[in-house]
Design an enzyme around this catalytic site. Structure first.
Site, PDB file in Angstrom:
ATOM      1  N   HIS A 288       0.790  -1.232   0.000  1.00 33.61           N
ATOM      2  CA  HIS A 288       0.000   0.000   0.000  1.00 33.61           C
ATOM      3  C   HIS A 288       0.827   1.290   0.000  1.00 33.61           C
ATOM      4  CE1 HIS A 288      -3.503  -2.525   0.904  1.00 33.61           C
ATOM      5  NE2 HIS A 288      -2.810  -3.067   1.885  1.00 33.61           N
ATOM      6  N   ASP A 289       1.573   1.509   1.070  1.00 34.95           N
ATOM      7  CA  ASP A 289       2.207   2.816   1.273  1.00 34.95           C
ATOM      8  C   ASP A 289       3.298   3.122   0.258  1.00 34.95           C
ATOM      9  OD1 ASP A 289       0.550   3.369   3.424  1.00 34.95           O
ATOM     10  OD2 ASP A 289       1.920   2.463   4.872  1.00 34.95           O
TER      11      ASP A 289
END
Length: 359
Positions: A288-289
């Site tokens: 995600h990040d």
């Protein structure tokens, strides 16, 4: 032999040229198919950022931090600010310091920030990130300490002193630190160029409730404040990250780089992606990040739409949901560039190329 009329001469000459033109076109098309294509990771950088990263490491945060710290020519990292989120603040702060140590970037200061959300009961994600917040690798206490002072105070001081619209803030966790800073000092928006957030979900559905994504759910009241700040915002939600998935081949390329950083990232991913693959039935796992860092480095890898986004902070089934007016039915001003699509292979090519630079 009678001479051809002038009216017939031109068509006949063109007819004679047709085989030559046809062969030339075939050669051109063939060359376009077999010529090597430019790799996404080799694209010329378009922009640079004076950058602060607000983060709650977290396995994917650690990968994002290594990714960013390997890109100093584009990302001029001023500091990291930590917040409670995936694990409590003491562990997110230690994990940020570990990432700094692994990347050999002692020049980057790290400030600890909010230990809990603005209003709601704290929640964590140790079931996904492990009790220490990093999966697949051993953790230890890094030698370099945190910087003196608090992350919220640092944000206020730095953004007030910054030239107008000069600082990009990448936010990889709950948005508590910035919400506190905006509440105390609304004028700091002057120094912000853009906010780039990992958070939210719309078409995909949530990952902590059926409707809510973890970073927003962990502090929806903070997210409300940030979305109403008036600063240009780009959000990379689960709609995107669940399309940018690992594979055994992609992880193997990271492990095969031959440096410690590549092995570390591969070890983290091998453990971290198992939960989402099993829970969602995905062929790989999201990182995600790290998509936030890829967006800053190469925004051409991504596509989205400017829309109005609000957060539901009412107790109930929709608590923490990002309400995305995708079709503009509410006729409200757009406040978010919502990223919905991305080039998965381009992302992993870029990640692998940058991680190869680290020790």
């Amino acid at each position: 032999m009678h001479p051809r009329p002038a009216a017939l001469a031109l068509p006949l000459r063109l007819a004679a040229l047709f085989p030559i033109l046809f062969l030339g076109l075939v050669a051109l098309l063939t060359a376009s198919f077999i010529a090597p294509k430019a790799h996404a990771a080799d694209a010329t950088p378009a922009t640079t950022h004076t950058l602060i990263i607000d983060t709650d490491p977290g396995a994917d945060d650690v990968i994002a931090l290594l990714f960013a710290m390997a890109s100093p020519e584009q990302l001029k990292i001023q500091a990291l600010t930590t917040v409670a989120g995936n694990v409590p603040l003491s562990k997110t702060s230690r994990n940020a310091r570990l990432a700094r140590e692994w990347a050999k970037r002692p020049d980057i200061a790290i400030y600890a920030g909010a230990p809990r959300p603005l209003l709601r009961t704290p929640i964590y994600a140790a079931d996904i990130h492990g009790s220490e917040g990093i999966t697949g690798v051993k953790v230890h206490e890094p030698s370099q300490p945190l910087a003196e002072g608090n992350a919220v105070d640092y944000l206020i001081h730095t953004l007030r002193a910054a030239p107008e619209k000069s600082v990009t803030l990448a936010m990889l966790g709950p948005e508590t630190n910035l919400a506190l800073a905006l509440t105390q000092a609304p004028d700091i928006t002057r120094g912000l160029r853009e906010l780039v957030l990992m958070g939210g979900a719309h078409f995909n559905g949530g990952n902590i409730t059926p409707t809510a994504e973890f970073n927003v759910f962990a502090d929806p009241h903070a997210a409300e404040i940030v979305l109403k700040s008036g600063v240009p915002i780009t959000m990379l939600p689960l709609d995107l990250t669940h399309k940018v998935l690992t594979s055994p081949e992609r992880i193997a390329k990271l492990r095969g780089l031959g440096n410690q950083a590549g092995k570390t990232v591969a070890d983290i991913l091998d453990a971290y992606v198992q939960h989402d693959m099993q829970y969602y039935g995905l062929p790989g796992g999201p990182v995600h990040d790290a998509t936030v860092i890829a967006y800053l480095l190469q925004p051409s890898l991504f596509r989205g739409r400017k829309v109005n986004v609000e957060v539901d902070s009412r107790e109930g089934l929709g608590f923490g949901q990002t309400v995305v007016d995708w079709y503009g039915g509410l006729k409200k001003p757009a406040n978010v560039n919502w990223i919905a699509e991305g080039d998965a292979q381009g992302f992993f090519d870029l990640l692998t190329q940058r991680i190869s630079r680290l020790p």
